[in-house]
Design a protein around this motif. Structure first.
Motif, PDB file in Angstrom:
ATOM      1  N   ALA A 196      29.096  88.404 -28.742  1.00 16.95           N
ATOM      2  CA  ALA A 196      30.042  87.441 -28.174  1.00 16.95           C
ATOM      3  C   ALA A 196      30.382  87.806 -26.726  1.00 16.95           C
ATOM      4  N   ARG A 197      30.645  89.088 -26.483  1.00 13.22           N
ATOM      5  CA  ARG A 197      30.978  89.538 -25.120  1.00 13.22           C
ATOM      6  C   ARG A 197      29.809  89.319 -24.174  1.00 13.22           C
ATOM      7  N   ARG A 198      28.591  89.742 -24.572  1.00 10.16           N
ATOM      8  CA  ARG A 198      27.415  89.612 -23.705  1.00 10.16           C
ATOM      9  C   ARG A 198      27.086  88.138 -23.455  1.00 10.16           C
ATOM     10  N   THR A 199      27.272  87.294 -24.467  1.00  9.17           N
ATOM     11  CA  THR A 199      27.006  85.868 -24.294  1.00  9.17           C
ATOM     12  C   THR A 199      27.923  85.293 -23.223  1.00  9.17           C
ATOM     13  N   ARG A 200      29.220  85.610 -23.294  1.00  8.58           N
ATOM     14  CA  ARG A 200      30.175  85.131 -22.279  1.00  8.58           C
ATOM     15  C   ARG A 200      29.768  85.623 -20.888  1.00  8.58           C
ATOM     16  N   GLU A 201      29.475  86.915 -20.768  1.00 12.32           N
ATOM     17  CA  GLU A 201      29.114  87.498 -19.472  1.00 12.32           C
ATOM     18  C   GLU A 201      27.848  86.859 -18.907  1.00 12.32           C
ATOM     19  N   LEU A 202      26.834  86.749 -19.746  1.00 15.48           N
ATOM     20  CA  LEU A 202      25.543  86.260 -19.267  1.00 15.48           C
ATOM     21  C   LEU A 202      25.558  84.762 -18.993  1.00 15.48           C
ATOM     22  N   PHE A 203      26.266  84.004 -19.798  1.00 15.56           N
ATOM     23  CA  PHE A 203      26.350  82.560 -19.529  1.00 15.56           C
ATOM     24  C   PHE A 203      27.078  82.316 -18.207  1.00 15.56           C
ATOM     25  N   ALA A 204      28.099  83.116 -17.922  1.00 11.38           N
ATOM     26  CA  ALA A 204      28.778  82.999 -16.624  1.00 11.38           C
ATOM     27  C   ALA A 204      27.820  83.390 -15.495  1.00 11.38           C
ATOM     28  N   PHE A 205      27.060  84.450 -15.700  1.00 19.23           N
ATOM     29  CA  PHE A 205      26.120  84.944 -14.694  1.00 19.23           C
ATOM     30  C   PHE A 205      25.035  83.920 -14.368  1.00 19.23           C
ATOM     31  N   VAL A 206      24.421  83.325 -15.405  1.00 18.85           N
ATOM     32  CA  VAL A 206      23.306  82.393 -15.162  1.00 18.85           C
ATOM     33  C   VAL A 206      23.766  80.951 -14.969  1.00 18.85           C
ATOM     34  N   GLY A 207      25.053  80.678 -15.204  1.00 19.81           N
ATOM     35  CA  GLY A 207      25.562  79.319 -15.040  1.00 19.81           C
ATOM     36  C   GLY A 207      25.187  78.409 -16.201  1.00 19.81           C
ATOM     37  N   LYS A 242      17.512  79.341 -18.083  1.00 24.47           N
ATOM     38  CA  LYS A 242      18.783  80.066 -18.038  1.00 24.47           C
ATOM     39  C   LYS A 242      19.076  80.707 -19.393  1.00 24.47           C
ATOM     40  N   LEU A 243      18.845  79.944 -20.472  1.00 19.29           N
ATOM     41  CA  LEU A 243      19.048  80.485 -21.813  1.00 19.29           C
ATOM     42  C   LEU A 243      18.093  81.652 -22.061  1.00 19.29           C
ATOM     43  N   ALA A 244      16.830  81.485 -21.689  1.00 16.47           N
ATOM     44  CA  ALA A 244      15.841  82.548 -21.897  1.00 16.47           C
ATOM     45  C   ALA A 244      16.227  83.801 -21.117  1.00 16.47           C
ATOM     46  N   LEU A 245      16.741  83.649 -19.898  1.00 16.14           N
ATOM     47  CA  LEU A 245      17.173  84.808 -19.127  1.00 16.14           C
ATOM     48  C   LEU A 245      18.349  85.498 -19.803  1.00 16.14           C
ATOM     49  N   ALA A 246      19.306  84.724 -20.286  1.00 15.65           N
ATOM     50  CA  ALA A 246      20.450  85.312 -20.985  1.00 15.65           C
ATOM     51  C   ALA A 246      19.986  86.104 -22.204  1.00 15.65           C
ATOM     52  N   VAL A 247      19.046  85.551 -22.961  1.00 14.97           N
ATOM     53  CA  VAL A 247      18.527  86.259 -24.140  1.00 14.97           C
ATOM     54  C   VAL A 247      17.779  87.518 -23.720  1.00 14.97           C
ATOM     55  N   THR A 248      17.030  87.447 -22.630  1.00 14.74           N
ATOM     56  CA  THR A 248      16.286  88.604 -22.132  1.00 14.74           C
ATOM     57  C   THR A 248      17.217  89.753 -21.766  1.00 14.74           C
ATOM     58  N   LEU A 249      18.366  89.429 -21.176  1.00 13.06           N
ATOM     59  CA  LEU A 249      19.297  90.457 -20.709  1.00 13.06           C
ATOM     60  C   LEU A 249      20.378  90.790 -21.726  1.00 13.06           C
ATOM     61  N   LEU A 250      20.319  90.182 -22.892  1.00  7.26           N
ATOM     62  CA  LEU A 250      21.354  90.315 -23.914  1.00  7.26           C
ATOM     63  C   LEU A 250      21.656  91.770 -24.259  1.00  7.26           C
ATOM     64  N   HIS A 251      20.638  92.578 -24.403  1.00  9.75           N
ATOM     65  CA  HIS A 251      20.827  93.968 -24.839  1.00  9.75           C
ATOM     66  C   HIS A 251      21.059  94.926 -23.671  1.00  9.75           C
ATOM     67  N   GLU A 252      21.401  94.393 -22.495  1.00 10.73           N
ATOM     68  CA  GLU A 252      21.720  95.176 -21.309  1.00 10.73           C
ATOM     69  C   GLU A 252      20.570  96.079 -20.887  1.00 10.73           C
ATOM     70  N   PRO A 253      19.389  95.494 -20.666  1.00 11.84           N
ATOM     71  CA  PRO A 253      18.269  96.318 -20.235  1.00 11.84           C
ATOM     72  C   PRO A 253      18.477  96.820 -18.820  1.00 11.84           C
ATOM     73  N   VAL A 254      17.757  97.881 -18.479  1.00 10.13           N
ATOM     74  CA  VAL A 254      17.796  98.412 -17.128  1.00 10.13           C
ATOM     75  C   VAL A 254      16.933  97.558 -16.218  1.00 10.13           C
TER      76      VAL A 254
END
Length: 197
Positions: free
Chosen positions: A116-127, A146-158
């Motif tokens: 839930a936290r990462r979804t909020r952060e990433l959706f704000a980030f990618v618009g 945008k959705l695919a990018l959010a899913v890609t970064l979901l687990h906080e990759p480096v």
């Protein structure tokens, strides 16, 4: 090989498939926070290099370090730390936005609160501002990305592999590395470093 300010270091990378050499003696460094474009013609070895950086292919020769990790374990540690997003939409069209996120989170064994936290952060980030109940197939092409990018970064990759045309990525310079495997892109003004073959 990887100093504290180095996110990616490639030295003499060669990748062979039988007698065919797909990548031949490639070397470069990417500093933490740097935006990096990897440009080249069709068949130049861009995608093969990116797959190696993601831990999907082992080098035939040379050294690769991503976030301080190499291939000592066959690339498993790199895979755990890297997000990869290809140019093609790679999520499930028959799932909703929420279901695509939940599926990806389940693969990474993420807790519901973290998702839930990462979804909020990433959706704000990618618009991303579409309903969570909308089917992925009904999203316009750019919104799917945008959705695919959010899913890609979901687990906080480096490191993340993402098409370099997205100017929003510039804001995440401290956390992610941008690579492109596009055949031809216009070089944006913020692209700080480009290597072509």
């Amino acid at each position: 090989m990887n100093g504290p300010g180095v996110a990616v270091e490639v030295s003499g990378l060669t990748v062979r498939f039988g007698d065919f050499t797909a990548v031949d003696d490639v070397s470069f460094r990417v500093a933490r926070g740097e935006i990096f474009g990897f440009l080249g013609a069709n068949g130049a070895g861009k995608t093969t290099t990116i797959r190696t950086l993601c831990g999907l292919l082992a080098p035939s020769a040379g050294r690769v370090r991503v976030a301080g990790l190499g291939f000592e374990d066959g690339g498993r540690a790199i895979k755990a730390r890297v997000g990869y997003m290809s140019q093609r939409f790679t999520l499930y069209n028959d799932l909703t936005v929420r279901e695509n996120l939940a599926f990806a989170a389940g693969l990474r064994k993420m807790e519901e609160g973290v998702l839930a936290r990462r979804t909020r952060e990433l959706f704000a980030f990618v618009g991303f501002d579409r309903p969570m109940t909308e089917l992925a197939r009904d999203l316009p092409g750019g919104v799917k990305q945008k959705l695919a990018l959010a899913v890609t970064l979901l687990h906080e990759p480096v490191a993340g592999s993402y098409h370099a045309r997205n100017r929003g990525l510039r804001e995440a310079r401290g956390d992610y590395i941008a690579f492109t495997d596009a055949d031809c892109i216009p070089a944006p003004d913020w692209l700080e470093k480009a290597i072509g073959h």
